[in-house]
Design an enzyme around this catalytic site. Structure first.
Site, short mmCIF file in Angstrom:
data_model
loop_
_atom_site.label_atom_id
_atom_site.label_comp_id
_atom_site.label_asym_id
_atom_site.label_seq_id
_atom_site.Cartn_x
_atom_site.Cartn_y
_atom_site.Cartn_z
N HIS A 1 -17.98 25.20 22.36
CA HIS A 1 -18.53 25.82 21.28
C HIS A 1 -18.52 27.23 21.56
O HIS A 1 -19.01 27.81 22.56
CB HIS A 1 -20.01 25.09 20.66
N ASP B 1 -26.48 33.56 16.38
CA ASP B 1 -27.36 32.35 15.88
C ASP B 1 -28.81 32.65 15.89
O ASP B 1 -29.33 33.24 16.69
CB ASP B 1 -26.77 31.24 16.62
N ASN C 1 -18.99 22.12 25.80
CA ASN C 1 -18.13 21.21 24.77
C ASN C 1 -17.26 22.47 24.35
O ASN C 1 -16.64 21.95 23.10
CB ASN C 1 -19.06 20.59 23.83
N GLU D 1 -20.12 23.87 16.79
CA GLU D 1 -19.99 22.58 17.82
C GLU D 1 -18.32 22.18 17.19
O GLU D 1 -17.76 22.43 16.41
CB GLU D 1 -20.66 21.57 17.08
C1 F6R Z 1 -25.89 31.64 22.17
C2 F6R Z 1 -24.75 30.82 21.89
C3 F6R Z 1 -23.99 29.49 22.64
C4 F6R Z 1 -24.12 30.08 24.18
C5 F6R Z 1 -23.47 28.81 24.84
C6 F6R Z 1 -23.57 29.04 26.40
O1 F6R Z 1 -26.18 32.48 21.17
O2 F6R Z 1 -23.95 31.14 20.75
O3 F6R Z 1 -22.67 29.65 22.13
O4 F6R Z 1 -23.21 31.11 24.54
O5 F6R Z 1 -24.24 27.71 24.52
O6 F6R Z 1 -25.02 28.93 26.61
P1 F6R Z 1 -25.43 29.38 28.34
O7 F6R Z 1 -24.95 30.89 28.32
O8 F6R Z 1 -26.79 29.17 28.17
O9 F6R Z 1 -24.64 28.49 28.79
#
Ligand code: F6R
Length: 268
Positions: free
Chosen positions: A139, A67, A137, A144
């Site tokens: 994702h 992303d 959540n 989401e």
């Molecule tokens: C990042 C991404 C997100 C993260 C997720 C967890 O490229 O796609 O799905 O993997 O939000 O983030 P952290 O590791 O910061 O808890």
């Protein structure tokens, strides 16, 4: 799903690095899917250490990130391009021409950009190994809750929970984007292998839903129950809500014996 529970986050990173290393050593033109966020930073540290020690080369590796924020300047320190540069690309011998993120600059059409990213992944031969984190959540990428399980790379509006979870990464006065381009769930499901890393107690509930809940768009990571080769690497805190830990441990010991007898059977 193969669920492997480690004592701590460092071992999770080492295990994920082992998956990456095995792919790079096995395939002449490996295609790696990358994630940003706090969780994979220790993985990238591990990969940089192995590169510095001469154990790994990224010369022939192509990468696709999950992303990128909508309309962000790649030079902005908050962009995921900058994140990847700081944490991995600038430290290793990767050709940055072979590194891609799903960007959508000012004036570009998110739909066209999403389709082009899908095309680019296809042209590279598909993703061999996709690294994932998981949001509180549930994702994956920025898919989401309520994201279609058949979704492809597109623009998404972030939930309030994700915006507030990520606000820790923004300084006061810095603009925090609320929209992002993200690979879709179907894009992620197309990867030959996915390795999801989850560490810390704040992920325990989402991990439980991903593994033991029903497959539902309300927990996008639960789609991985339908993936042929999904590996989930957890530390004790992230695994704390799981009820079948002894079974996972036992199954992994048995798998190790199979690997000793027959070698790795990963099929890239
Ligand atoms: C990042 C991404 C997100 C993260 C997720 C967890 O490229 O796609 O799905 O993997 O939000 O983030 P952290 O590791 O910061 O808890």
């Amino acid at each position: 799903m193969q669920i492997i529970i480690y004592d701590n986050a460092q071992q999770v990173a080492q295990s994920a690095a082992q998956w990456v290393k095995e792919l790079i050593n096995k395939k002449p033109d490996p295609v790696l899917g990358l994630a940003t966020g706090s969780t994979p930073i220790s993985l990238y540290k591990e990969l940089v250490a192995q590169y510095t020690a001469g154990q790994l080369s990224f010369k022939n590796v192509s990468t696709f990130n999950l992303d990128e924020y909508h309309q962000i300047d790649p030079a902005n320190p908050q962009s995921y391009r900058s994140f990847m540069h700081q944490n991995l690309f600038k430290h290793v011998d990767i050709d940055t021409n072979n590194t891609s993120l799903p960007t959508c600059a000012v004036g570009e059409n998110p739909r066209t950009q999403g389709l082009a990213y899908e095309q680019k992944i296809k042209q590279a031969g598909g993703i061999d190994l996709q690294i994932l984190g998981i949001g509180g959540n549930g994702h994956i990428g920025f898919n989401e809750p309520t994201s279609s399980l058949s979704s492809r790379t597109r623009i998404k509006t972030l939930t309030q929970q994700t915006i507030s979870d990520n606000s820790r990464l923004f300084k006061q006065g810095e603009v925090q984007p609320t929209m992002a381009m993200t690979m879709g769930i179907a894009t992620i499901m197309d990867a030959r292998y996915v390795v999801l890393m989850a560490t810390g107690a704040s992920k325990a509930q989402a991990v439980k839903e991903m593994i033991t809940g029903g497959v539902s768009a309300m927990c996008p990571a639960s789609a991985l129950q339908m993936h042929e080769n999904a590996i989930v690497l957890l530390d004790q805190a992230a695994a704390s809500e799981l009820g079948e830990k002894n079974y996972y441990q036992w199954a992994n010991n048995e798998n190790r014996k199979l690997i000793e007898d027959y070698g790795y059977f990963h099929n890239y």
